[in-house]
Design a protein around this motif. Structure first.
Motif, PDB file in Angstrom:
ATOM      1  N   ARG A 135     -20.730   5.195 -64.082  1.00 28.27           N
ATOM      2  CA  ARG A 135     -19.718   6.193 -64.197  1.00 28.27           C
ATOM      3  C   ARG A 135     -19.112   7.332 -64.709  1.00 28.27           C
ATOM      4  NH1 ARG A 135     -15.212   3.778 -60.194  1.00 28.27           N
ATOM      5  NH2 ARG A 135     -16.240   1.253 -59.898  1.00 28.27           N
ATOM      6  N   GLU A 136     -19.206   6.774 -66.234  1.00 26.29           N
ATOM      7  CA  GLU A 136     -18.924   7.594 -66.873  1.00 26.29           C
ATOM      8  C   GLU A 136     -20.359   9.138 -67.229  1.00 26.29           C
ATOM      9  OE1 GLU A 136     -18.290   7.947 -71.260  1.00 26.29           O
ATOM     10  OE2 GLU A 136     -17.186   6.654 -70.473  1.00 26.29           O
ATOM     11  N   LYS A 137     -21.329   8.340 -67.372  1.00 22.48           N
ATOM     12  CA  LYS A 137     -22.636   9.246 -67.258  1.00 22.48           C
ATOM     13  C   LYS A 137     -22.864  10.265 -65.936  1.00 22.48           C
ATOM     14  CE  LYS A 137     -27.172   8.392 -69.000  1.00 22.48           C
ATOM     15  NZ  LYS A 137     -28.484   7.308 -69.071  1.00 22.48           N
ATOM     16  N   PHE A 138     -22.616   9.462 -64.752  1.00 21.12           N
ATOM     17  CA  PHE A 138     -22.759  10.652 -63.565  1.00 21.12           C
ATOM     18  C   PHE A 138     -21.448  11.239 -63.756  1.00 21.12           C
ATOM     19  CE2 PHE A 138     -21.626  11.202 -59.132  1.00 21.12           C
ATOM     20  CZ  PHE A 138     -23.488  11.436 -58.845  1.00 21.12           C
ATOM     21  N   MET A 139     -20.297  11.109 -64.059  1.00 22.99           N
ATOM     22  CA  MET A 139     -19.507  12.340 -63.826  1.00 22.99           C
ATOM     23  C   MET A 139     -19.691  12.878 -64.615  1.00 22.99           C
ATOM     24  SD  MET A 139     -17.392  11.923 -61.388  1.00 22.99           S
ATOM     25  CE  MET A 139     -16.306  12.737 -61.564  1.00 22.99           C
ATOM     26  N   SER A 140     -20.447  13.292 -66.481  1.00 23.32           N
ATOM     27  CA  SER A 140     -20.788  13.768 -67.177  1.00 23.32           C
ATOM     28  C   SER A 140     -21.566  14.936 -66.782  1.00 23.32           C
ATOM     29  CB  SER A 140     -21.152  13.141 -68.799  1.00 23.32           C
ATOM     30  OG  SER A 140     -22.615  12.588 -68.373  1.00 23.32           O
ATOM     31  N   ARG A 141     -22.752  14.416 -65.945  1.00 18.62           N
ATOM     32  CA  ARG A 141     -23.271  15.716 -65.246  1.00 18.62           C
ATOM     33  C   ARG A 141     -22.588  17.101 -64.213  1.00 18.62           C
ATOM     34  NH1 ARG A 141     -27.123  12.042 -61.638  1.00 18.62           N
ATOM     35  NH2 ARG A 141     -28.173  13.972 -61.652  1.00 18.62           N
ATOM     36  N   LEU A 142     -21.764  16.797 -63.953  1.00 23.34           N
ATOM     37  CA  LEU A 142     -20.932  17.568 -63.320  1.00 23.34           C
ATOM     38  C   LEU A 142     -20.613  18.925 -64.107  1.00 23.34           C
ATOM     39  CD1 LEU A 142     -17.888  15.451 -62.268  1.00 23.34           C
ATOM     40  CD2 LEU A 142     -20.418  16.130 -60.578  1.00 23.34           C
TER      41      LEU A 142
ATOM     42  N   THR B 222     -21.503   2.436 -57.075  1.00 20.86           N
ATOM     43  CA  THR B 222     -23.129   3.175 -56.207  1.00 20.86           C
ATOM     44  C   THR B 222     -22.930   4.074 -55.620  1.00 20.86           C
ATOM     45  OG1 THR B 222     -22.258   1.499 -54.144  1.00 20.86           O
ATOM     46  CG2 THR B 222     -23.913   1.064 -55.892  1.00 20.86           C
ATOM     47  N   VAL B 223     -24.089   5.051 -55.490  1.00 23.19           N
ATOM     48  CA  VAL B 223     -24.277   6.426 -54.499  1.00 23.19           C
ATOM     49  C   VAL B 223     -24.818   6.477 -53.980  1.00 23.19           C
ATOM     50  CG1 VAL B 223     -22.939   7.626 -56.569  1.00 23.19           C
ATOM     51  CG2 VAL B 223     -25.636   7.754 -56.601  1.00 23.19           C
ATOM     52  N   GLY B 224     -24.810   7.696 -52.508  1.00 21.18           N
ATOM     53  CA  GLY B 224     -25.374   7.275 -51.648  1.00 21.18           C
ATOM     54  C   GLY B 224     -26.241   7.898 -52.271  1.00 21.18           C
TER      55      GLY B 224
ATOM     56  N   LEU C 232     -19.055  -1.299 -50.260  1.00 25.03           N
ATOM     57  CA  LEU C 232     -18.476  -3.107 -50.654  1.00 25.03           C
ATOM     58  C   LEU C 232     -19.350  -3.826 -50.928  1.00 25.03           C
ATOM     59  CD1 LEU C 232     -14.954  -1.617 -48.557  1.00 25.03           C
ATOM     60  CD2 LEU C 232     -15.610  -1.074 -51.335  1.00 25.03           C
ATOM     61  N   ALA C 233     -19.954  -3.918 -50.472  1.00 24.49           N
ATOM     62  CA  ALA C 233     -21.358  -5.039 -50.497  1.00 24.49           C
ATOM     63  C   ALA C 233     -21.764  -5.193 -51.618  1.00 24.49           C
ATOM     64  CB  ALA C 233     -22.078  -4.848 -49.381  1.00 24.49           C
ATOM     65  N   VAL C 234     -21.343  -4.675 -52.773  1.00 24.28           N
ATOM     66  CA  VAL C 234     -22.217  -4.566 -53.723  1.00 24.28           C
ATOM     67  C   VAL C 234     -20.856  -4.056 -54.756  1.00 24.28           C
ATOM     68  CG1 VAL C 234     -24.695  -3.891 -52.855  1.00 24.28           C
ATOM     69  CG2 VAL C 234     -23.218  -2.380 -54.038  1.00 24.28           C
ATOM     70  N   ALA C 235     -20.006  -4.084 -54.375  1.00 22.63           N
ATOM     71  CA  ALA C 235     -19.356  -3.886 -55.466  1.00 22.63           C
ATOM     72  C   ALA C 235     -19.125  -4.949 -56.631  1.00 22.63           C
ATOM     73  CB  ALA C 235     -17.946  -3.106 -55.179  1.00 22.63           C
ATOM     74  N   ASP C 236     -18.468  -5.835 -55.468  1.00 24.87           N
ATOM     75  CA  ASP C 236     -18.315  -7.576 -56.885  1.00 24.87           C
ATOM     76  C   ASP C 236     -20.004  -7.330 -57.642  1.00 24.87           C
ATOM     77  OD1 ASP C 236     -15.635  -7.282 -56.074  1.00 24.87           O
ATOM     78  OD2 ASP C 236     -16.039  -8.838 -54.622  1.00 24.87           O
TER      79      ASP C 236
ATOM     80  N   THR D 238     -30.225   2.645 -41.696  1.00 23.14           N
ATOM     81  CA  THR D 238     -30.686   2.528 -42.985  1.00 23.14           C
ATOM     82  C   THR D 238     -29.961   3.506 -43.666  1.00 23.14           C
ATOM     83  OG1 THR D 238     -32.733   3.484 -43.285  1.00 23.14           O
ATOM     84  CG2 THR D 238     -32.914   1.298 -42.548  1.00 23.14           C
ATOM     85  N   HIS D 239     -29.917   2.616 -44.850  1.00 26.22           N
ATOM     86  CA  HIS D 239     -28.811   2.956 -46.072  1.00 26.22           C
ATOM     87  C   HIS D 239     -29.625   3.209 -47.171  1.00 26.22           C
ATOM     88  CE1 HIS D 239     -25.796   6.027 -47.892  1.00 26.22           C
ATOM     89  NE2 HIS D 239     -25.321   4.660 -48.504  1.00 26.22           N
ATOM     90  N   THR D 240     -29.612   4.074 -48.129  1.00 26.54           N
ATOM     91  CA  THR D 240     -30.303   3.734 -49.445  1.00 26.54           C
ATOM     92  C   THR D 240     -28.921   4.159 -50.588  1.00 26.54           C
ATOM     93  OG1 THR D 240     -32.301   4.603 -49.245  1.00 26.54           O
ATOM     94  CG2 THR D 240     -32.432   4.446 -51.170  1.00 26.54           C
ATOM     95  N   ARG D 241     -28.428   3.260 -51.525  1.00 23.26           N
ATOM     96  CA  ARG D 241     -27.467   3.868 -52.762  1.00 23.26           C
ATOM     97  C   ARG D 241     -28.448   3.568 -53.813  1.00 23.26           C
ATOM     98  NH1 ARG D 241     -22.823   5.124 -50.863  1.00 23.26           N
ATOM     99  NH2 ARG D 241     -21.732   4.809 -52.392  1.00 23.26           N
ATOM    100  N   PHE D 242     -27.547   4.274 -54.772  1.00 23.08           N
ATOM    101  CA  PHE D 242     -28.471   3.695 -55.935  1.00 23.08           C
ATOM    102  C   PHE D 242     -27.089   3.529 -57.188  1.00 23.08           C
ATOM    103  CE2 PHE D 242     -31.138   6.374 -54.057  1.00 23.08           C
ATOM    104  CZ  PHE D 242     -32.750   6.330 -54.729  1.00 23.08           C
ATOM    105  N   VAL D 243     -27.565   2.613 -58.287  1.00 23.82           N
ATOM    106  CA  VAL D 243     -26.271   2.220 -59.075  1.00 23.82           C
ATOM    107  C   VAL D 243     -26.378   3.078 -60.207  1.00 23.82           C
ATOM    108  CG1 VAL D 243     -25.591   0.774 -60.673  1.00 23.82           C
ATOM    109  CG2 VAL D 243     -27.346  -0.018 -59.067  1.00 23.82           C
TER     110      VAL D 243
END
Length: 123
Positions: free
Chosen positions: A116-123, A58-60, A46-50, A108-113
């Motif tokens: 959405r569509e492209k990411f879900m198409s990989r399932l 983002t995904v962890g 949520l820190a970067v959502a807006d 500490t935490h790392t997330r990647f932008v």
């Protein structure tokens, strides 16, 4: 725009559903480490959502967290996340969580932008 300094805090109450005994991560009636991690990840997301395009999220990717103290059923706790570095689509955060008695977790935490569509198409 993604930038260092973006932050967010997520406030939660320790409920039966996030106790160690309920989640299976322990056998005590205290905040489960997986529930604490989830609250911290939520604050980071949520820190970067807006600052993202609506087609992105983002995904962890990595989390390094220390659970320092127990928090009992019914106690309020807050997880804070702050962006400390942005490198292209990679975002690094500092994390801290507190209850009424002080710090209960940090890390500490790392997330990647990702799109959405492209990411879900990989399932």
């Amino acid at each position: 725009m993604l930038k260092e300094g973006l932050d967010y805090s997520t406030e939660r109450i320790v409920e039966k559903s996030n106790l160690a005994v309920t989640m299976g991560s322990g056998d005590l009636q205290v905040l489960a480490t997986p529930a604490l991690v989830a609250a911290m990840e939520n604050a980071a997301m949520l820190a970067v959502a807006d600052a993202l395009d609506p087609t992105d999220t983002t995904v962890g990717g990595h989390i390094d967290m220390k659970h320092l103290r127990p928090t009992p059923l019914g106690e309020k706790f807050t997880a804070y996340a702050k962006v400390v570095r942005v490198e292209g689509k990679k975002i690094e955060y500092s994390l801290i969580a507190e209850d009424g008695k002080g710090v209960i977790g940090e890390g500490t935490h790392t997330r990647f932008v990702v799109n959405r569509e492209k990411f879900m198409s990989r399932l």
